[in-house]
Design a protein around this motif. Structure first.
Motif, PDB file in Angstrom:
ATOM      1  N   ASP A 103       0.140   8.368   5.351  1.00 21.40           N
ATOM      2  CA  ASP A 103      -0.863   7.582   4.634  1.00 21.40           C
ATOM      3  C   ASP A 103      -0.235   6.363   3.977  1.00 21.40           C
ATOM      4  OD1 ASP A 103      -2.827   9.502   5.206  1.00 21.40           O
ATOM      5  OD2 ASP A 103      -2.366  10.652   3.388  1.00 21.40           O
ATOM      6  N   VAL A 105      -1.523   3.924   0.935  1.00 21.90           N
ATOM      7  CA  VAL A 105      -2.527   3.668  -0.096  1.00 21.90           C
ATOM      8  C   VAL A 105      -2.342   2.231  -0.578  1.00 21.90           C
ATOM      9  CG1 VAL A 105      -3.567   4.472  -2.240  1.00 21.90           C
ATOM     10  CG2 VAL A 105      -2.319   6.089  -0.778  1.00 21.90           C
ATOM     11  N   LYS A 127      -8.568   0.617  -4.461  1.00 28.65           N
ATOM     12  CA  LYS A 127      -7.743   1.338  -3.492  1.00 28.65           C
ATOM     13  C   LYS A 127      -8.466   1.421  -2.155  1.00 28.65           C
ATOM     14  CE  LYS A 127      -7.368   5.356  -5.556  1.00 28.65           C
ATOM     15  NZ  LYS A 127      -6.916   6.724  -5.907  1.00 28.65           N
ATOM     16  N   TYR A 129      -7.324   3.027   2.070  1.00 29.54           N
ATOM     17  CA  TYR A 129      -6.359   3.932   2.698  1.00 29.54           C
ATOM     18  C   TYR A 129      -6.230   3.648   4.185  1.00 29.54           C
ATOM     19  CZ  TYR A 129      -6.913   6.736  -1.560  1.00 29.54           C
ATOM     20  OH  TYR A 129      -6.944   7.153  -2.868  1.00 29.54           O
ATOM     21  N   TRP A 139      -2.980  10.857   0.488  1.00 20.44           N
ATOM     22  CA  TRP A 139      -4.374  10.555   0.163  1.00 20.44           C
ATOM     23  C   TRP A 139      -4.920  11.386  -0.987  1.00 20.44           C
ATOM     24  CZ3 TRP A 139      -8.353  14.043   0.166  1.00 20.44           C
ATOM     25  CH2 TRP A 139      -8.171  15.250   0.860  1.00 20.44           C
TER      26      TRP A 139
END
Length: 261
Positions: A103, A105, A127, A129, A139
């Protein structure tokens, strides 16, 4: 318990502002197949109505978190212009290096924006992702922001017709009774140009959809359509004043929903 469950699952379509402010961190996709630099366009806009564009000054912070490690991306930002149907305003184009699996972010902390019509400042800590190779890493973790929405569903591959649940946090603590504005990105920005693609849905009667967080900061929303959905918890942050005026320090999260095929 029954009261909490009802509050957590309710998505209330009550009238809010006809046009909700949202800071966009737009990428064309959330699932990244090949390693490389992913372009991200930062726009302060009304994405559902595809309406007025607000001027976005250079953010205070722009960074990405991968495997718990923070990488500053401020030097990737380039000033650009975004054209709405009625006006043009300053925006920024940045990039996120996506190499390893997991991930990513992406976080933007903008400078407070003065909304003259309401005589207040707005700061939307945002935010979004990205993920590479379907390997989850970050996440479900809070990122230590002044205020944020912690997702309880993987935010980059929500199934249209299912639900999304988030928890509103301020300095890591749950925020009860937060007002969360919810909008669909009806017109997606054109990364190659300065405008947006054609809107795919019309304006929603009654303005933005609104949900209220329960006593533990949770809210849920039934996601009816594939695409990008934004959630903004208004005034959820600890800062309440800027330059002698009221400050609404908001937590914003963007999720991506997909149709089953």
């Amino acid at each position: 318990m029954k009261k909490l469950l009802l509050a957590a699952t309710a998505a209330l379509s009550i009238p809010a502002m006809a046009q909700a402010h949202f800071l966009l961190e737009y990428t064309e996709n959330t699932m990244i197949e090949r390693p490389g630099d992913v372009p991200v366009k930062l726009i302060f806009w009304h994405p559902h109505e595809a309406g007025h564009v607000m001027t976005l000054e250079k953010p205070e912070e722009f960074f990405v978190i991968h495997n718990g490690e923070k990488t500053d991306l401020m030097d990737t930002l380039e000033e650009t212009t975004f054209d709405g149907p009625d006006n043009s305003a300053k925006a920024f184009l940045g990039s996120v290096p996506v190499k390893r699996s997991g991930d990513y972010v992406v976080v933007t902390v903008p400078a407070p924006y003065y909304e003259e019509s309401e005589d207040i400042f707005i700061q939307q800590i945002t935010k979004t992702y990205l993920n590479r190779n379907a390997l989850p890493t970050d996440w479900d973790q809070p990122q230590g922001l002044a205020t944020e929405i912690l997702p309880l569903n993987k935010p980059y591959n929500i199934v249209a017709g299912s639900t999304f649940t988030g928890r509103v946090l301020s300095e890591g603590k749950p925020v009860a009774g937060a007002e969360i504005e919810i909008e669909y990105m009806a017109a997606e920005p054109d990364l190659a140009g300065t405008g947006a693609k054609a809107a795919t849905v019309g304006a929603l009667p009654g303005g933005a959809i609104v949900a209220i967080s329960d006593d533990n900061g949770y809210f849920s929303f039934g996601v009816p359509k594939a695409g990008y959905w934004g959630f903004a918890a208004l005034g959820s942050g600890p800062a309440t004043e800027h330059e002698g005026k009221e400050l609404s320090q908001d937590a914003v999260i963007w999720i991506r929903a997909w149709d089953l095929e």
